[in-house]
Design a protein around this motif. Structure first.
Motif, PDB file in Angstrom:
ATOM      1  N   GLY A   4      -1.079   0.934  -4.569  1.00 17.21           N
ATOM      2  CA  GLY A   4      -1.078   0.125  -3.357  1.00 17.21           C
ATOM      3  C   GLY A   4      -0.969  -1.361  -3.632  1.00 17.21           C
ATOM      4  N   VAL A   5      -1.290  -2.143  -2.600  1.00 22.31           N
ATOM      5  CA  VAL A   5      -1.102  -3.594  -2.636  1.00 22.31           C
ATOM      6  C   VAL A   5      -2.146  -4.256  -3.535  1.00 22.31           C
ATOM      7  CG1 VAL A   5      -1.073  -5.692  -1.243  1.00 22.31           C
ATOM      8  CG2 VAL A   5      -0.117  -3.583  -0.320  1.00 22.31           C
ATOM      9  N   GLY A   6      -1.689  -5.140  -4.387  1.00 21.86           N
ATOM     10  CA  GLY A   6      -2.558  -5.908  -5.279  1.00 21.86           C
ATOM     11  C   GLY A   6      -1.947  -7.264  -5.548  1.00 21.86           C
ATOM     12  N   PRO A  17       1.521   6.399 -12.210  1.00 26.02           N
ATOM     13  CA  PRO A  17       1.930   7.812 -12.002  1.00 26.02           C
ATOM     14  C   PRO A  17       0.854   8.663 -11.319  1.00 26.02           C
ATOM     15  CG  PRO A  17       2.523   7.098 -14.207  1.00 26.02           C
ATOM     16  CD  PRO A  17       1.744   5.982 -13.579  1.00 26.02           C
ATOM     17  N   THR A  18      -0.407   8.336 -11.477  1.00 30.77           N
ATOM     18  CA  THR A  18      -1.458   9.138 -10.864  1.00 30.77           C
ATOM     19  C   THR A  18      -1.579   8.880  -9.359  1.00 30.77           C
ATOM     20  OG1 THR A  18      -3.111   7.458 -11.377  1.00 30.77           O
ATOM     21  CG2 THR A  18      -2.815   9.218 -12.986  1.00 30.77           C
ATOM     22  N   CYS A  19      -0.932   7.873  -8.838  1.00 29.19           N
ATOM     23  CA  CYS A  19      -1.009   7.555  -7.411  1.00 29.19           C
ATOM     24  C   CYS A  19      -0.441   8.703  -6.565  1.00 29.19           C
ATOM     25  CB  CYS A  19      -0.264   6.272  -7.083  1.00 29.19           C
ATOM     26  SG  CYS A  19      -0.951   4.823  -7.870  1.00 29.19           S
ATOM     27  N   GLU A  20       0.643   9.292  -7.005  1.00 27.48           N
ATOM     28  CA  GLU A  20       1.270  10.376  -6.244  1.00 27.48           C
ATOM     29  C   GLU A  20       0.357  11.600  -6.176  1.00 27.48           C
ATOM     30  OE1 GLU A  20       4.107  10.300  -4.439  1.00 27.48           O
ATOM     31  OE2 GLU A  20       4.080   8.174  -4.919  1.00 27.48           O
ATOM     32  N   THR A  21      -0.309  11.915  -7.265  1.00 24.40           N
ATOM     33  CA  THR A  21      -1.169  13.105  -7.279  1.00 24.40           C
ATOM     34  C   THR A  21      -2.458  12.880  -6.504  1.00 24.40           C
ATOM     35  OG1 THR A  21      -2.152  12.444  -9.383  1.00 24.40           O
ATOM     36  CG2 THR A  21      -0.263  13.928  -9.472  1.00 24.40           C
ATOM     37  N   ALA A  22      -2.864  11.603  -6.380  1.00 29.86           N
ATOM     38  CA  ALA A  22      -4.092  11.287  -5.644  1.00 29.86           C
ATOM     39  C   ALA A  22      -3.905  11.505  -4.149  1.00 29.86           C
ATOM     40  CB  ALA A  22      -4.520   9.858  -5.920  1.00 29.86           C
ATOM     41  N   LYS A  23      -2.678  11.417  -3.665  1.00 28.62           N
ATOM     42  CA  LYS A  23      -2.409  11.602  -2.231  1.00 28.62           C
ATOM     43  C   LYS A  23      -2.588  13.053  -1.885  1.00 28.62           C
ATOM     44  CE  LYS A  23       0.759   7.747  -1.789  1.00 28.62           C
ATOM     45  NZ  LYS A  23       2.110   7.330  -1.532  1.00 28.62           N
TER      46      LYS A  23
END
Length: 109
Positions: A68-70, A103-109
């Motif tokens: 996300g935004v940072g 890459p872990t952002c997609e799996t966290a959703k």
């Protein structure tokens, strides 16, 4: 009034000389903004002025948010500090927005 032997950086109300009509004139670098310098301020004090110098920008940091935004930041260092009323330093830090895409952002959703 004369600035001989008294040149001050910044705003310094103790850095004055007796001027015309019993008024104070100043020998600090701020006097150029207020217009109350002693007659010989430029010749006596600005000759020794040294403006700030900075090094190159460093690399941008990683995004502060993995998902996300940072923001990212970078900085640079002063190589020569201003002296005797020389030009002040420019900004030493910059910040800009970013979007973390670990890459872990997609799996966290």
């Amino acid at each position: 009034g004369s600035c001989r032997h008294r040149c001050c950086a910044g705003r310094n109300n103790a850095c004055w000389a007796p001027g015309a009509r019993r008024a104070h004139c100043y020998c600090d670098s701020y006097c150029q903004r207020t217009g109350d310098c002693c007659q010989d301020y430029l010749a006596t004090c600005r000759r020794a002025a040294v403006g700030c110098a900075v090094g190159p920008w460093g690399p941008w940091s990683g995004c502060s948010s993995p998902c996300g935004v940072g923001s990212r930041a970078r900085s640079r260092q002063v190589t020569v500090p201003p002296r005797h009323g020389g030009d002040p330093c420019p900004d030493l830090k910059q910040r800009r927005g970013c979007l973390g895409q670990h890459p872990t952002c997609e799996t966290a959703k």
